[in-house]
Design a protein around this motif. Structure first.
Motif, PDB file in Angstrom:
ATOM      1  N   PHE A 107     -70.912 -37.449 -55.945  1.00 52.97           N
ATOM      2  CA  PHE A 107     -70.429 -38.391 -54.937  1.00 52.97           C
ATOM      3  C   PHE A 107     -69.555 -37.659 -53.917  1.00 52.97           C
ATOM      4  CE2 PHE A 107     -66.772 -41.159 -53.726  1.00 52.97           C
ATOM      5  CZ  PHE A 107     -67.447 -41.935 -52.790  1.00 52.97           C
ATOM      6  N   VAL A 108     -68.626 -36.853 -54.387  1.00 49.40           N
ATOM      7  CA  VAL A 108     -67.733 -36.124 -53.486  1.00 49.40           C
ATOM      8  C   VAL A 108     -68.514 -35.177 -52.588  1.00 49.40           C
ATOM      9  CG1 VAL A 108     -65.877 -34.414 -53.365  1.00 49.40           C
ATOM     10  CG2 VAL A 108     -65.720 -36.318 -54.980  1.00 49.40           C
ATOM     11  N   THR A 109     -69.368 -34.359 -53.157  1.00 49.40           N
ATOM     12  CA  THR A 109     -70.051 -33.340 -52.356  1.00 49.40           C
ATOM     13  C   THR A 109     -71.097 -33.946 -51.421  1.00 49.40           C
ATOM     14  OG1 THR A 109     -71.674 -32.879 -54.123  1.00 49.40           O
ATOM     15  CG2 THR A 109     -69.657 -31.573 -54.094  1.00 49.40           C
ATOM     16  N   THR A 110     -71.748 -35.018 -51.854  1.00 46.84           N
ATOM     17  CA  THR A 110     -72.744 -35.660 -50.989  1.00 46.84           C
ATOM     18  C   THR A 110     -72.073 -36.316 -49.797  1.00 46.84           C
ATOM     19  OG1 THR A 110     -74.145 -36.076 -52.915  1.00 46.84           O
ATOM     20  CG2 THR A 110     -74.660 -37.305 -50.910  1.00 46.84           C
ATOM     21  N   VAL A 111     -70.952 -36.984 -50.026  1.00 49.75           N
ATOM     22  CA  VAL A 111     -70.212 -37.621 -48.931  1.00 49.75           C
ATOM     23  C   VAL A 111     -69.753 -36.568 -47.920  1.00 49.75           C
ATOM     24  CG1 VAL A 111     -68.007 -38.729 -48.360  1.00 49.75           C
ATOM     25  CG2 VAL A 111     -69.481 -39.699 -50.129  1.00 49.75           C
ATOM     26  N   LEU A 112     -69.196 -35.467 -48.392  1.00 48.89           N
ATOM     27  CA  LEU A 112     -68.730 -34.418 -47.475  1.00 48.89           C
ATOM     28  C   LEU A 112     -69.886 -33.832 -46.676  1.00 48.89           C
ATOM     29  CD1 LEU A 112     -66.118 -32.544 -49.702  1.00 48.89           C
ATOM     30  CD2 LEU A 112     -65.654 -34.134 -47.817  1.00 48.89           C
ATOM     31  N   ARG A 113     -70.987 -33.576 -47.348  1.00 50.06           N
ATOM     32  CA  ARG A 113     -72.153 -33.033 -46.634  1.00 50.06           C
ATOM     33  C   ARG A 113     -72.655 -34.000 -45.575  1.00 50.06           C
ATOM     34  NH1 ARG A 113     -77.864 -33.172 -49.408  1.00 50.06           N
ATOM     35  NH2 ARG A 113     -77.459 -35.351 -48.799  1.00 50.06           N
ATOM     36  N   ASP A 114     -72.788 -35.265 -45.948  1.00 53.12           N
ATOM     37  CA  ASP A 114     -73.332 -36.243 -45.008  1.00 53.12           C
ATOM     38  C   ASP A 114     -72.361 -36.580 -43.887  1.00 53.12           C
ATOM     39  OD1 ASP A 114     -75.578 -36.187 -46.553  1.00 53.12           O
ATOM     40  OD2 ASP A 114     -75.297 -38.181 -47.448  1.00 53.12           O
ATOM     41  N   ALA A 115     -71.065 -36.306 -44.102  1.00 57.12           N
ATOM     42  CA  ALA A 115     -70.085 -36.473 -43.033  1.00 57.12           C
ATOM     43  C   ALA A 115     -70.067 -35.274 -42.092  1.00 57.12           C
ATOM     44  CB  ALA A 115     -68.690 -36.690 -43.623  1.00 57.12           C
ATOM     45  N   GLY A 116     -70.880 -34.264 -42.397  1.00 56.57           N
ATOM     46  CA  GLY A 116     -71.046 -33.147 -41.480  1.00 56.57           C
ATOM     47  C   GLY A 116     -70.401 -31.852 -41.889  1.00 56.57           C
ATOM     48  N   LEU A 117     -69.797 -31.791 -43.085  1.00 58.84           N
ATOM     49  CA  LEU A 117     -69.184 -30.553 -43.543  1.00 58.84           C
ATOM     50  C   LEU A 117     -70.225 -29.728 -44.303  1.00 58.84           C
ATOM     51  CD1 LEU A 117     -66.469 -28.987 -43.749  1.00 58.84           C
ATOM     52  CD2 LEU A 117     -66.163 -30.066 -45.991  1.00 58.84           C
ATOM     53  N   PRO A 118     -70.470 -28.486 -43.890  1.00 59.72           N
ATOM     54  CA  PRO A 118     -71.471 -27.671 -44.595  1.00 59.72           C
ATOM     55  C   PRO A 118     -70.965 -27.259 -45.972  1.00 59.72           C
ATOM     56  CG  PRO A 118     -70.381 -26.378 -42.884  1.00 59.72           C
ATOM     57  CD  PRO A 118     -69.892 -27.785 -42.726  1.00 59.72           C
ATOM     58  N   VAL A 119     -71.529 -27.832 -47.004  1.00 56.02           N
ATOM     59  CA  VAL A 119     -71.138 -27.517 -48.378  1.00 56.02           C
ATOM     60  C   VAL A 119     -72.388 -27.308 -49.226  1.00 56.02           C
ATOM     61  CG1 VAL A 119     -68.963 -28.811 -48.259  1.00 56.02           C
ATOM     62  CG2 VAL A 119     -71.032 -29.966 -49.081  1.00 56.02           C
ATOM     63  N   ALA A 120     -72.226 -26.549 -50.300  1.00 54.90           N
ATOM     64  CA  ALA A 120     -73.304 -26.375 -51.275  1.00 54.90           C
ATOM     65  C   ALA A 120     -73.244 -27.577 -52.220  1.00 54.90           C
ATOM     66  CB  ALA A 120     -73.137 -25.064 -52.016  1.00 54.90           C
ATOM     67  N   ILE A 166     -59.042 -34.488 -51.927  1.00 52.16           N
ATOM     68  CA  ILE A 166     -59.901 -34.485 -53.111  1.00 52.16           C
ATOM     69  C   ILE A 166     -58.982 -34.352 -54.311  1.00 52.16           C
ATOM     70  CG2 ILE A 166     -61.810 -33.393 -54.337  1.00 52.16           C
ATOM     71  CD1 ILE A 166     -62.707 -32.183 -51.691  1.00 52.16           C
ATOM     72  N   VAL A 167     -59.208 -35.165 -55.324  1.00 48.60           N
ATOM     73  CA  VAL A 167     -58.380 -35.096 -56.525  1.00 48.60           C
ATOM     74  C   VAL A 167     -59.243 -34.710 -57.721  1.00 48.60           C
ATOM     75  CG1 VAL A 167     -58.625 -37.572 -57.087  1.00 48.60           C
ATOM     76  CG2 VAL A 167     -56.631 -36.293 -57.908  1.00 48.60           C
ATOM     77  N   ASN A 171     -61.091 -35.290 -66.563  1.00 47.15           N
ATOM     78  CA  ASN A 171     -62.552 -35.391 -66.725  1.00 47.15           C
ATOM     79  C   ASN A 171     -63.198 -36.174 -65.586  1.00 47.15           C
ATOM     80  OD1 ASN A 171     -62.904 -34.207 -69.536  1.00 47.15           O
ATOM     81  ND2 ASN A 171     -61.412 -35.831 -69.946  1.00 47.15           N
ATOM     82  N   HIS A 172     -62.645 -36.049 -64.384  1.00 41.55           N
ATOM     83  CA  HIS A 172     -63.133 -36.899 -63.294  1.00 41.55           C
ATOM     84  C   HIS A 172     -62.714 -36.295 -61.958  1.00 41.55           C
ATOM     85  CE1 HIS A 172     -64.828 -40.562 -61.776  1.00 41.55           C
ATOM     86  NE2 HIS A 172     -63.680 -41.083 -61.347  1.00 41.55           N
ATOM     87  N   THR A 173     -63.348 -36.760 -60.876  1.00 40.60           N
ATOM     88  CA  THR A 173     -62.964 -36.340 -59.531  1.00 40.60           C
ATOM     89  C   THR A 173     -63.301 -37.448 -58.543  1.00 40.60           C
ATOM     90  OG1 THR A 173     -63.118 -34.556 -57.906  1.00 40.60           O
ATOM     91  CG2 THR A 173     -65.171 -35.232 -58.959  1.00 40.60           C
ATOM     92  N   GLY A 174     -62.696 -37.383 -57.384  1.00 45.25           N
ATOM     93  CA  GLY A 174     -62.935 -38.376 -56.343  1.00 45.25           C
ATOM     94  C   GLY A 174     -62.076 -38.060 -55.134  1.00 45.25           C
ATOM     95  N   PHE A 175     -61.991 -39.018 -54.234  1.00 44.56           N
ATOM     96  CA  PHE A 175     -61.173 -38.864 -53.032  1.00 44.56           C
ATOM     97  C   PHE A 175     -59.897 -39.680 -53.157  1.00 44.56           C
ATOM     98  CE2 PHE A 175     -65.527 -38.307 -51.284  1.00 44.56           C
ATOM     99  CZ  PHE A 175     -65.374 -37.064 -50.685  1.00 44.56           C
ATOM    100  N   ILE A 176     -58.834 -39.160 -52.609  1.00 47.49           N
ATOM    101  CA  ILE A 176     -57.624 -39.929 -52.351  1.00 47.49           C
ATOM    102  C   ILE A 176     -57.546 -40.103 -50.838  1.00 47.49           C
ATOM    103  CG2 ILE A 176     -55.099 -39.929 -52.355  1.00 47.49           C
ATOM    104  CD1 ILE A 176     -56.109 -40.415 -55.116  1.00 47.49           C
ATOM    105  N   TYR A 177     -57.337 -41.331 -50.396  1.00 48.72           N
ATOM    106  CA  TYR A 177     -57.229 -41.609 -48.961  1.00 48.72           C
ATOM    107  C   TYR A 177     -55.901 -42.290 -48.682  1.00 48.72           C
ATOM    108  CZ  TYR A 177     -58.151 -44.011 -44.499  1.00 48.72           C
ATOM    109  OH  TYR A 177     -58.069 -44.496 -43.212  1.00 48.72           O
ATOM    110  N   ASN A 178     -55.063 -41.624 -47.910  1.00 44.70           N
ATOM    111  CA  ASN A 178     -53.789 -42.183 -47.469  1.00 44.70           C
ATOM    112  C   ASN A 178     -53.975 -42.629 -46.026  1.00 44.70           C
ATOM    113  OD1 ASN A 178     -51.193 -42.769 -46.671  1.00 44.70           O
ATOM    114  ND2 ASN A 178     -50.304 -40.809 -47.272  1.00 44.70           N
ATOM    115  N   ASP A 179     -54.028 -43.938 -45.799  1.00 41.26           N
ATOM    116  CA  ASP A 179     -54.266 -44.436 -44.445  1.00 41.26           C
ATOM    117  C   ASP A 179     -52.975 -44.609 -43.655  1.00 41.26           C
ATOM    118  OD1 ASP A 179     -53.102 -46.744 -45.427  1.00 41.26           O
ATOM    119  OD2 ASP A 179     -54.848 -48.036 -45.093  1.00 41.26           O
ATOM    120  N   GLY A 180     -51.874 -44.163 -44.217  1.00 42.64           N
ATOM    121  CA  GLY A 180     -50.586 -44.292 -43.561  1.00 42.64           C
ATOM    122  C   GLY A 180     -49.791 -45.480 -44.058  1.00 42.64           C
TER     123      GLY A 180
END
Length: 230
Positions: A107-120, A166-167, A171-180
């Motif tokens: 989920f993390v890597t697919t989102v980053l790739r599709d948002a335009g960041l070149p990642v493996a 990214i957190v 046994n898990h990973t995901g995004f942390i989003y601080n919107d202010g």
């Protein structure tokens, strides 16, 4: 004025459209269809690509705050909404929201790739979460927490400010989003709904129970931002 207009358009990622489909309301006698709007994922990815092309000539003239806002918006407002509700599976590798299942790392890597960041995408998704973070984010933007109170962890994120993180957990990973204003945990969860969810971070049981946490502020890393726009 032209620069301000361009930034306004980019921050809204105009071109990311909705498509409509007819569905029948469940548990009702009426068979009249209603219109339900769903996100056209391909148009969202295209909108990001086109806006990056517009931004490239002026990128160096933008402030760090402006760059971070644009990148964070691409991820949190343009790509992630399509994934909410997509089913989780430990071996899930789908590349299409709402189709198939997706594991937390993918989920993390697919989102980053599709948002335009070149990642493996595949290689990074198979890393341990801390290794994934250190492969993407410079050390000065990474924080480590061991057996800290949840209140301290959230306060630390608030002090670091607006942006996308990214957190990595036990046994898990995901995004942390601080919107202010609020701090969210966006992840493909293996408990409860067992799908991609955007949760209030402070009350999320997975975050609370993880003894070890690694946090990388990906939106604050100037090297990441430069890779994204190129």
């Amino acid at each position: 004025m032209k620069l301000l207009l361009l930034l306004t358009n980019v921050l809204s990622f105009t071109g990311c459209t909705l498509k409509e489909k007819q569905i029948k309301l469940p548990l009702q006698n009426s068979t009249h269809p209603v219109i339900a709007a769903t996100i056209n994922y391909d148009s969202c990815k295209t909108a990001i690509k086109l806006n990056k092309q517009k931004l490239h000539p002026i990128w160096s003239s933008l402030s760090q705050t402006e760059k971070e806002k644009i990148f964070t918006t691409a991820v949190t407002k343009t790509i992630i909404p399509a994934w909410i509700g997509t089913a989780w599976d430990f071996n899930g590798t789908t590349e299409n929201p709402k189709q198939g299942k997706i594991a937390c790392g993918y989920f993390v890597t697919t989102v980053l790739r599709d948002a335009g960041l070149p990642v493996a995408r595949v290689k990074l998704a198979q890393y341990a979460s801390e290794q994934m973070i250190t492969s993407l984010v410079q050390p000065k933007y990474i924080s480590h927490y061991s057996n800290v109170l949840m209140e301290y962890f959230i306060q630390s994120i608030q002090k670091q400010g607006y942006g996308l993180y990214i957190v990595g957990l036990d046994n898990h990973t995901g995004f942390i989003y601080n919107d202010g204003k609020d701090v969210y945990f966006i992840h493909s969860t293996f408990i409860g709904t067992r799908n991609v969810q955007k949760d209030i971070a402070a009350t999320n049981p997975i975050l609370k129970q993880s003894k070890y946490k690694v946090l990388g502020k990906i939106s604050g890393d100037e090297k990441v931002l430069q890779r994204w726009v190129n």
